[in-house]
Enzyme design. Structure first.
Site, mmCIF file in Angstrom:
data_model
loop_
_atom_site.group_PDB
_atom_site.id
_atom_site.type_symbol
_atom_site.label_atom_id
_atom_site.label_comp_id
_atom_site.label_asym_id
_atom_site.label_seq_id
_atom_site.Cartn_x
_atom_site.Cartn_y
_atom_site.Cartn_z
ATOM 1 N N SER A 117 -1.932 47.642 4.812
ATOM 2 C CA SER A 117 -1.100 47.243 5.953
ATOM 3 C C SER A 117 -1.542 45.841 6.374
ATOM 4 O O SER A 117 -2.640 45.404 6.017
ATOM 5 C CB SER A 117 -1.347 48.236 7.089
ATOM 6 O OG SER A 117 -0.949 47.687 8.322
ATOM 7 N N TYR B 194 -6.064 53.516 12.759
ATOM 8 C CA TYR B 194 -5.163 53.116 11.667
ATOM 9 C C TYR B 194 -5.657 51.811 11.042
ATOM 10 O O TYR B 194 -5.794 51.695 9.825
ATOM 11 C CB TYR B 194 -3.741 52.975 12.213
ATOM 12 C CG TYR B 194 -2.712 52.610 11.172
ATOM 13 C CD1 TYR B 194 -2.093 53.600 10.412
ATOM 14 C CD2 TYR B 194 -2.349 51.284 10.944
ATOM 15 C CE1 TYR B 194 -1.141 53.275 9.450
ATOM 16 C CE2 TYR B 194 -1.400 50.947 9.991
ATOM 17 C CZ TYR B 194 -0.798 51.943 9.246
ATOM 18 O OH TYR B 194 0.138 51.616 8.297
HETATM 19 P P1 NAP Z 1 6.253 57.823 6.843
HETATM 20 O O1 NAP Z 1 7.721 57.606 6.771
HETATM 21 O O2 NAP Z 1 5.670 58.373 8.099
HETATM 22 O O3 NAP Z 1 5.841 58.750 5.600
HETATM 23 C C1 NAP Z 1 4.501 59.126 5.431
HETATM 24 C C2 NAP Z 1 4.415 60.214 4.392
HETATM 25 O O4 NAP Z 1 3.055 60.690 4.360
HETATM 26 C C3 NAP Z 1 5.298 61.420 4.707
HETATM 27 O O5 NAP Z 1 5.912 61.881 3.518
HETATM 28 C C4 NAP Z 1 4.311 62.436 5.244
HETATM 29 O O6 NAP Z 1 4.674 63.782 5.027
HETATM 30 C C5 NAP Z 1 3.060 62.108 4.446
HETATM 31 N N1 NAP Z 1 1.871 62.614 5.143
HETATM 32 C C6 NAP Z 1 1.456 62.282 6.394
HETATM 33 N N2 NAP Z 1 0.375 63.003 6.730
HETATM 34 C C7 NAP Z 1 0.110 63.822 5.682
HETATM 35 C C8 NAP Z 1 -0.868 64.821 5.449
HETATM 36 N N3 NAP Z 1 -1.774 65.152 6.364
HETATM 37 N N4 NAP Z 1 -0.870 65.465 4.258
HETATM 38 C C9 NAP Z 1 0.066 65.177 3.337
HETATM 39 N N5 NAP Z 1 1.035 64.247 3.499
HETATM 40 C C10 NAP Z 1 1.055 63.580 4.660
HETATM 41 O O7 NAP Z 1 5.462 56.482 6.555
HETATM 42 P P2 NAP Z 1 5.863 55.164 5.744
HETATM 43 O O8 NAP Z 1 6.275 54.153 6.722
HETATM 44 O O9 NAP Z 1 6.729 55.516 4.596
HETATM 45 O O10 NAP Z 1 4.421 54.699 5.220
HETATM 46 C C11 NAP Z 1 3.953 54.886 3.898
HETATM 47 C C12 NAP Z 1 2.630 54.147 3.753
HETATM 48 O O11 NAP Z 1 2.832 52.763 3.981
HETATM 49 C C13 NAP Z 1 1.577 54.593 4.756
HETATM 50 O O12 NAP Z 1 0.313 54.616 4.141
HETATM 51 C C14 NAP Z 1 1.630 53.509 5.823
HETATM 52 O O13 NAP Z 1 0.412 53.383 6.502
HETATM 53 C C15 NAP Z 1 1.948 52.293 4.994
HETATM 54 N N6 NAP Z 1 2.614 51.206 5.753
HETATM 55 C C16 NAP Z 1 3.883 51.348 6.244
HETATM 56 C C17 NAP Z 1 4.483 50.288 6.942
HETATM 57 C C18 NAP Z 1 5.889 50.373 7.481
HETATM 58 O O14 NAP Z 1 6.359 49.402 8.092
HETATM 59 N N7 NAP Z 1 6.613 51.451 7.283
HETATM 60 C C19 NAP Z 1 3.782 49.097 7.139
HETATM 61 C C20 NAP Z 1 2.484 48.980 6.646
HETATM 62 C C21 NAP Z 1 1.926 50.035 5.938
HETATM 63 P P3 NAP Z 1 5.773 64.498 5.979
HETATM 64 O O15 NAP Z 1 7.074 63.849 5.625
HETATM 65 O O16 NAP Z 1 5.706 65.909 5.557
HETATM 66 O O17 NAP Z 1 5.347 64.234 7.379
#
Ligand code: NAP
Length: 248
Positions: free
Chosen positions: A155, A168
């Site tokens: 991130s 985080y």
């Molecule tokens: P998201 O939409 O919240 O999806 C996160 C995924 O992780 C979901 O499928 C969730 O499962 C799964 N997850 C969460 N906790 C879990 C657990 N305890 N055990 C198993 N699975 C779990 O997030 P995203 O935005 O796609 O982010 C994906 C990655 O990119 C993350 O590592 C995040 O930190 C990073 N990131 C995202 C952004 C952004 O702007 N979106 C920016 C920087 C970094 P459920 O669907 O079942 O809840």
């Protein structure tokens, strides 16, 4: 090079077996689809079985290689759970060519002075401990690949600590360190490790972090896939210990 402009071959990941954590939603869901459409057999990990089943059906209906499903709650996974996971992958595939450590949680947007310790523990368990343990446990299977790629989701706040991002930010800075150590130590020279910062992306996590933002102003998960494909495929074979920005 501009990762966002990378143009992968359609068969970039043909015959590759790739585990994607958090594949049921957001970026992980799109990455699973994209990897499958580029030829990979994807192993869909997540904590919510019905979300994984939906994406499984979608991949099958597109005619991509048949995926596999691996549900596991990362915040409470026991050594026995990891053992079973490794055993399942080992019996089904005998090797692993890549892992996208994508699952993550946001925790709370508050000052460390007020940060709830139970939330801290949960964020560290999912964002830091789980990808470390999973990688360590799966290294022998990755070693069976001719060349394997392990990608950790970082991130912007994983590059520099940012106020009110609490656990985080700490977990993402630490996962960059985990990636660098695996990369430098090269216990299995055929396995490489890199980080990817997706940048602001239209998902549920981003909406939770910035509730007043217009999601339409953000890149969609589909838009950032070139960088995700680049790191997983052979065109980045020489890259080890790097951290890239998907929207650059
Ligand atoms: P998201 O939409 O919240 O999806 C996160 C995924 O992780 C979901 O499928 C969730 O499962 C799964 N997850 C969460 N906790 C879990 C657990 N305890 N055990 C198993 N699975 C779990 O997030 P995203 O935005 O796609 O982010 C994906 C990655 O990119 C993350 O590592 C995040 O930190 C990073 N990131 C995202 C952004 C952004 O702007 N979106 C920016 C920087 C970094 P459920 O669907 O079942 O809840």
């Amino acid at each position: 090079m501009k990762y966002s402009e990378y143009q992968p071959r359609t068969d970039l990941l043909k015959d590759r077996i790739i585990l994607i954590t958090g594949a049921g939603d957001g970026i992980g869901r799109t990455a699973a689809l994209s990897y499958a459409l580029h030829g990979a057999t994807v192993v869909l990990h997540g904590r919510t079985l019905n979300k994984l089943e939906v994406i499984y059906d979608e991949i099958e209906s597109l005619g991509a290689p048949q995926p596999a499903i691996l549900p596991l709650q990362l915040s409470s996974a026991s050594p026995r759970d990891y053992e079973l996971l490794v055993d399942t992958l080992s019996k089904q595939f005998g090797r692993l060519d890549g892992i996208l450590h994508n699952a993550g949680i946001l925790g709370e947007r508050t000052e460390l002075a007020h940060y709830p310790v139970d939330v801290w523990d949960d964020v560290m368990a999912v964002n830091l401990r789980a990808p470390f343990v999973l990688t360590q446990e799966l290294l022998p299977l990755l070693a069976q690949s001719d060349h394997a790629s392990v990608v950790f989701a970082s991130s912007g706040v994983g590059r520099e600590a940012s106020e009110r991002w609490g656990a985080y930010s700490v977990s993402k800075i630490a996962i960059e360190a985990v990636s660098q150590l695996f990369a430098k130590e090269q216990v299995y020279p055929n396995v490489r490790f890199n980080c990817i910062n997706p940048g602001a992306t239209r998902t549920a996590m981003r909406a939770k972090a910035y509730p007043n933002e217009d999601p339409k102003s953000l890149a969609t998960p589909e838009m950032i896939m070139p960088a995700y494909l680049y790191l997983m495929g052979d065109d980045s074979l020489q890259m080890n210990g790097a951290s890239i920005d998907a929207q650059d």
